[in-house]
Scaffold this motif. Structure first.
Motif, short mmCIF file in Angstrom:
data_model
loop_
_atom_site.label_atom_id
_atom_site.label_comp_id
_atom_site.label_asym_id
_atom_site.label_seq_id
_atom_site.Cartn_x
_atom_site.Cartn_y
_atom_site.Cartn_z
N ALA A 1 19.53 33.49 -24.72
CA ALA A 1 20.20 33.69 -23.43
C ALA A 1 20.59 35.16 -23.26
O ALA A 1 20.52 35.71 -22.15
CB ALA A 1 21.44 32.81 -23.34
N ALA A 2 20.96 35.81 -24.36
CA ALA A 2 21.45 37.19 -24.28
C ALA A 2 20.41 38.13 -23.68
O ALA A 2 20.75 39.13 -23.05
CB ALA A 2 21.86 37.67 -25.66
N LEU A 3 19.15 37.80 -23.83
CA LEU A 3 18.10 38.70 -23.34
C LEU A 3 17.98 38.64 -21.82
O LEU A 3 17.53 39.60 -21.19
CB LEU A 3 16.76 38.33 -23.98
CG LEU A 3 16.72 38.47 -25.50
CD1 LEU A 3 15.40 38.03 -26.05
CD2 LEU A 3 16.99 39.93 -25.90
N GLY A 4 18.36 37.52 -21.23
CA GLY A 4 18.22 37.41 -19.78
C GLY A 4 19.54 37.10 -19.08
O GLY A 4 20.07 37.91 -18.33
N SER A 5 20.06 35.93 -19.36
CA SER A 5 21.33 35.49 -18.76
C SER A 5 22.29 35.13 -19.88
O SER A 5 22.28 34.00 -20.37
CB SER A 5 21.10 34.26 -17.88
OG SER A 5 20.20 34.55 -16.85
N GLU B 1 27.61 43.02 -18.30
CA GLU B 1 26.71 44.14 -18.03
C GLU B 1 26.36 44.88 -19.33
O GLU B 1 25.22 45.30 -19.53
CB GLU B 1 27.36 45.10 -17.02
CG GLU B 1 26.47 46.20 -16.50
CD GLU B 1 25.12 45.69 -15.98
OE1 GLU B 1 25.10 44.60 -15.36
OE2 GLU B 1 24.10 46.36 -16.22
N ALA B 2 27.36 44.99 -20.21
CA ALA B 2 27.10 45.67 -21.49
C ALA B 2 26.07 44.90 -22.31
O ALA B 2 25.21 45.50 -22.95
CB ALA B 2 28.41 45.79 -22.27
N VAL B 3 26.14 43.56 -22.24
CA VAL B 3 25.14 42.75 -22.95
C VAL B 3 23.76 43.01 -22.34
O VAL B 3 22.77 43.21 -23.05
CB VAL B 3 25.50 41.25 -22.88
CG1 VAL B 3 24.38 40.40 -23.47
CG2 VAL B 3 26.79 40.98 -23.60
N HIS B 4 23.68 43.03 -21.00
CA HIS B 4 22.39 43.29 -20.33
C HIS B 4 21.80 44.62 -20.78
O HIS B 4 20.62 44.71 -21.11
CB HIS B 4 22.58 43.32 -18.80
CG HIS B 4 22.60 41.95 -18.19
ND1 HIS B 4 21.54 41.10 -18.23
CD2 HIS B 4 23.58 41.28 -17.54
CE1 HIS B 4 21.85 39.97 -17.62
NE2 HIS B 4 23.09 40.05 -17.19
N GLN B 5 22.65 45.64 -20.79
CA GLN B 5 22.14 46.98 -21.13
C GLN B 5 21.67 47.04 -22.58
O GLN B 5 20.61 47.58 -22.88
CB GLN B 5 23.23 48.02 -20.89
CG GLN B 5 23.41 48.27 -19.39
CD GLN B 5 24.43 49.34 -19.11
OE1 GLN B 5 24.99 49.93 -20.03
NE2 GLN B 5 24.70 49.57 -17.84
N LYS B 6 22.49 46.44 -23.45
CA LYS B 6 22.12 46.49 -24.87
C LYS B 6 20.86 45.66 -25.10
O LYS B 6 20.01 46.03 -25.92
CB LYS B 6 23.27 45.97 -25.72
CG LYS B 6 23.08 46.21 -27.18
CD LYS B 6 24.39 46.40 -27.89
CE LYS B 6 24.74 47.87 -28.03
NZ LYS B 6 25.88 48.14 -28.84
N ALA B 7 20.72 44.55 -24.38
CA ALA B 7 19.53 43.71 -24.54
C ALA B 7 18.28 44.51 -24.15
O ALA B 7 17.23 44.35 -24.75
CB ALA B 7 19.65 42.46 -23.68
N ARG B 8 18.42 45.37 -23.13
CA ARG B 8 17.26 46.17 -22.71
C ARG B 8 16.94 47.26 -23.74
O ARG B 8 15.79 47.53 -24.02
CB ARG B 8 17.54 46.83 -21.35
CG ARG B 8 17.28 45.89 -20.17
CD ARG B 8 17.17 46.68 -18.88
NE ARG B 8 18.44 47.25 -18.47
CZ ARG B 8 19.33 46.62 -17.72
NH1 ARG B 8 19.09 45.40 -17.30
NH2 ARG B 8 20.46 47.21 -17.38
#
Lengths: 281, 692
Positions: free
Chosen positions: B229-233, B36-43
């Protein structure tokens, strides 16, 4: 030219170091029961430490500095342990066989220990162990002898037997002669559990939170025998104060470690422990 | 269908799944939080994305692999999961890791779509500003576009991606984005190229590439893959069974190479979650102490211990297992009984696997063997010391476990055949290396330098063993030249799958093969399909044994030493065609050199020392296949009708009491002959259908 050998100057001992060594030594004596006097170096330090510790009640004997034998015997037989001579000798450190024999005899005389028979083997228990007095042994023997006589007669006279109710009554009478067993002290058990939980906390690795069970048991040895420590660990696990975890099975446990680990299910050994929320509170 | 009761050891890719969410919620929560932290940071700030590394430890059977399956189901297509088991014969490197990551991009997410599609769909959703939650909808939209329009849109999205990360590899990325829209054959070719494996000529033509991805590009490819991948999955790379990295003498080069690779992944890959699963005792004493401070700080960013189930959780787990028993005769706690349930609730050190095993044993009608602690608790404390010593090991029945490994290896071989792919050379080398303890006359050891994988010591000398699994004639030829050069220093054994024999049209390759063999210092060994299966199965069995994941027929955990002892007695490894070929030069082949390169590669009759085509003489069929057909005896069906549902092991025992001459094969044959009357749940539970 002959070289002149210089005697090294005696190291200067500052008071802080002496106190630190004293503190460490007391702790070692508490944990191990005894330390070799030769391990106290340099000599100047040993000369300062030994009188101080003797003044506190620790004993020196031959090559050893030790906790008083009476204290060691008391610890070995704490929590209901019953030990044969050999097992008792293994629990006491820093004493020759003769010294131990004298200490045991003295402890028996003062009522600190009870000598008992288990089958043909002599063993010792703490004074708190429930045993029969001489008079109780006599009465019980008389009651059982009557039953023994009746059984022998019935067997001798072919075709005769005994009424089940008669045998039951004789046994019940014999049972009534037994002294009522004192309930084990709840507070003693709780205290032992607390010390087990504290030992798990003290032995645990700061990073992983796991404690190696043989280390825990070794920490508890001054206060209780290994068998009792293992039993208390299992009890702490049953009460969900501590989680006991099976060894991975790659054969890393030495024979010495192995005997200190409680046996687990499916032939495993419980070699790691972790404090649970109940044990941390 | 694979019954859950059949699966004592968790399958990371299992579709049928039983979970108790409260158990080890903390460990799975930590991984989910990292994703989830990766998702948030990617956004918010994709340029500042960094990787996270977590260590999760537990005893055998505590649920490490199950945790992977749980995360796959929970997170679904919002992350790409990669499950990596270490190599045994060699060090793990970036190429091996890339191969594993891309191979598993082809595996399905819990929703069924391939992970590659989830990755690309989420990425396109992110770049298109529609979010990463609905990758299949985004892909469907792209798939509906005419090809040229789709290409143009993908080009535009690529430009946006380069604006975020100019360093990504464009050619790699273009092929990755093309995977979901490609035909199956082109998709396979794309994945082969992306994985860094050797593509054959047809595959290269399909994807418009001049050559396969070289080993030197492996880490750059991983970086590109992780970043997009980090940007989406985001990639979640899970290293499992790490205890297999520990050599007999302690921390060896394999463990150091793993630490180096893992630390480099954390440093250089963006937005990746790296998870390390290992036995707690081995990590504490064998693995982590081998790391230097820098590696430790990167690998052990967080540490979680798997919890053993508490009393209430044990009962709940048992209830859930019970619900999966087909046609349960009585209410819970059947088949355990109250007393056995109480013991399982209160005993120390019980793992979920032990609970499942106990239930299976109860289902088989086996009585309750009180745990040693319960038995000994009746004794005096002084007597406990004796019980702490392990009991004398008894011979274990591991046939079921072996058959299960063979089955998995056969499926792998079949899949490779369908995709016209060779088996992974590294895994085959692991299999050969796994034979080493069973061939005392051969010194087979790791440490061969490329192009060789292993070293074989025989008759006082050393030979380099190389797996020649290349798919393209040029790569195969280049390898053969390297081997010819190596043969000047030491004799060479070249091994290749018989199913992947060089075709006659590979004239140059055949010429190089002949030149290699002409040196007189090289042997050629063809690997039969059944040997491939055995090698893969043996390597997997020994790895599982090291991790405490092997159980005998009674469901009891078996130690590594016991597995080795069983294999020594039961598998007759020295008589496998491949090991016989390695042991003796007589079964290997030397090939006559081709007179003319343009000549068809069908050699003429060769002199005694140099015989024909690049293959061995047919080896005798394995003993397993030479058994006579089993005789049907007749009691199994009657007994099964009485039992209604039972494990196959129990049925074998019951029939054995009535008919001592019966065998597993006769019983199996009888059950098969009964047709629809007999149903199977997985491979070990059998059920009698009483209806019409």
């Amino acid at each position: 030219m002959a070289s002149a050998r210089k005697t090294p100057a005696a190291p200067v001992l500052d008071e802080t170091r002496v106190q630190a060594e004293l503190w460490a030594l007391r702790r070692r004596l508490k944990e191990d029961g005894a330390v070799k006097r030769s391990s106290l170096k340099p000599k100047a330090l040993a000369a300062r430490l030994l009188p101080a510790l003797e003044a506190e009640g620790f004993e020196t004997s031959g090559a050893w500095l030790r906790c008083p034998l009476g204290v060691q015997l008391e610890r070995a037989l704490a929590h209901g342990a019953v030990l044969s001579r050999k097992a008792l000798a293994a629990q006491v450190r820093g004493a020759s066989a003769a010294e131990l024999q004298r200490a045991v005899a003295e402890a028996e005389r003062t009522g600190q220990l009870r000598r008992i028979l288990r089958g043909k083997v002599e063993a010792w228990a703490a004074s708190s162990a429930a045993v029969l007095s001489g008079a109780e042994l006599q009465r019980l023997r008389a009651a059982v002898a009557a039953l023994d006589k009746a059984l022998a007669q019935a067997l001798r006279k072919q075709g005769t037997s005994l009424l089940l109710s008669d045998v039951e009554q004789a046994l019940a009478e014999a049972r009534q002669l037994l002294p009522t067993r004192a309930e084990p002290s709840r507070s003693n058990g709780d205290e032992a559990l607390r010390s087990v939980v504290a030992a798990v906390g003290a032995a645990r690795d700061q990073h992983s939170g796991l404690a190696f069970v043989p280390d825990i048991v070794r920490r508890l040895l001054p206060a209780m025998p290994a068998a009792v420590a293992r039993e208390m660990l299992l009890e702490a696990a049953r009460r969900e104060l501590v989680e006991l975890r099976p060894e991975g099975g790659l054969g890393r446990l030495t024979a010495e470690d192995l005997v200190l680990c409680p046996p687990g299910p499916a032939h495993t050994h419980l070699s790691w422990a972790r404090l649970l929320a109940g044990g941390q509170s | 269908m694979t019954s859950l009761l059949d699966a004592i050891h968790a399958d990371p890719w299992a579709q049928d799944f039983l979970d108790l969410a409260s158990l080890n919620a903390r460990a799975s929560g930590a991984v989910e939080a990292a994703i989830e932290a990766v998702h948030q940071k990617a956004r918010a700030t994709p340029q500042s994305l960094r990787s996270t590394s977590l260590v999760i430890l537990g005893p055998p059977g505590a649920g490490k692999t199950h945790l992977f399956a749980r995360l796959r189901r929970r997170v679904g297509p919002r992350a790409v999961f990669v499950h990596v088991r270490p190599l045994v014969h060699a060090e793990m490197n970036a190429r091996f890791l890339l191969g594993e990551v891309v191979r598993q991009l082809g595996f399905p997410t819990s929703q069924g779509m391939p992970q590659a599609s989830a990755l690309v769909g989420s990425l396109l959703g992110y770049l298109g500003g529609v979010g990463t939650e609905f990758p299949s909808a985004v892909l469907a939209e792209y798939a509906d576009l005419p090809a040229d329009v789709r290409e143009a849109r993908l080009d535009a999205e690529l430009e946006r991606l380069f604006a975020i990360w100019p360093e990504v590899d464009e050619s790699y990325l273009r092929r990755l984005l093309a995977v979901p829209f490609a035909t199956p054959a082109t998709g396979r070719a794309l994945l082969t190229w992306l994985s860094g494996r050797d593509c054959d000529v047809a595959q290269l033509q399909r994807i418009g590439a001049m050559a396969s991805l070289g080993e030197e590009h492996a880490f750059a490819a991983l970086r590109t893959l992780a970043a997009v991948a980090a940007l989406g999955s985001p990639l979640v790379i899970v290293f499992d069974q790490l205890e297999n990295l520990i050599d007999a003498e302690g921390a060896g080069p394999r463990l150091r190479a793993y630490a180096h690779l893992a630390a480099e992944c954390v440093d250089a890959l963006r937005g990746t979650v790296v998870v390390h699963l290992a036995l707690d005792s081995e990590w504490q004493r064998g693995i982590e102490p081998a790391f230097n401070l820098s590696q430790r700080s990167r690998i052990v960013m967080g540490r979680e211990l798997l919890e053993l189930p508490r009393a209430a959780e044990r009962e709940e787990l048992l209830r859930r297992f019970y619900e999966r028993i087909p046609g349960a005769r009585e209410p819970f706690p059947w088949p355990l009984g109250e007393r056995r349930l109480a013991r399982l609730r209160s005993s120390a050190g019980i793992t979920p696997r032990m609970l499942l095993i106990e239930l299976r044993r109860a289902l088989d009608g086996e009585g309750d063997d009180a745990a040693p602690e319960d038995v000994s608790s009746a004794k005096q404390p002084g007597q406990r010391t004796a019980t702490a010593v392990a009991p004398e090991p008894e011979p274990r029945d591991l046939d079921g476990e072996w058959q299960s490994q063979l089955q998995e290896a056969r499926e792998l071989l079949q899949r490779a055949g369908e995709e016209r792919q060779p088996l992974d050379a590294a895994r085959l080398a692991d299999g050969l290396f796994a034979c080493a303890p069973f061939l005392p006359q051969l010194g087979l050891r790791a440490g061969g330098k490329p192009p060789a994988q292993l070293l074989l010591q025989r008759n006082g000398g050393s030979e380099a063993v190389a797996l020649v699994q290349e798919s393209h004639p040029r790569s195969a030829g280049a390898l053969l030249v390297k081997l010819a050069s190596l043969s000047t220093a030491m004799p060479v054994v070249a091994v290749r799958e018989r199913a992947r024999e060089f075709p006659p049209t590979w004239k140059e390759t055949l010429r190089k093969q002949a030149a290699l063999l002409e040196t007189g210092r090289a042997r050629w060994v063809d690997l039969e399909p059944e040997d491939c299966v055995r090698l893969l199965a043996l390597a997997a069995l020994l790895q599982a044994a090291r991790s405490g994941d092997v159980s005998d027929a009674a469901g009891t955990q078996v130690t590594e030493a016991e597995v080795v002892a069983w294999a020594r007695g039961a598998l007759d490894i020295a008589e496998w065609p491949i090991t016989r070929a390695l042991q003796g030069a007589s079964e290997a082949t030397t090939v006559a050199p081709l007179e003319d390169e343009d000549e068809r590669a069908i050699p003429s009759v060769a002199p005694a020392s140099a015989s024909s085509p690049p293959s061995t003489d047919p080896l005798p069929p394995p003993a397993l296949e030479a058994r006579p057909a089993p005789q049907v005896t007749g009691s199994a069906l009657v007994i099964l009708r009485r039992l209604r549902v039972a494990s196959f092991e129990r049925l074998v025992r019951e029939v054995g009491r009535v008919e001592p001459g019966s065998t597993r094969a006769t019983i199996q044959a009888e059950l098969e002959a009964a047709g629809e009357r007999v149903r199977w749940f997985g491979r070990s539970i059998v059920f009698y259908r009483s209806g019409p």
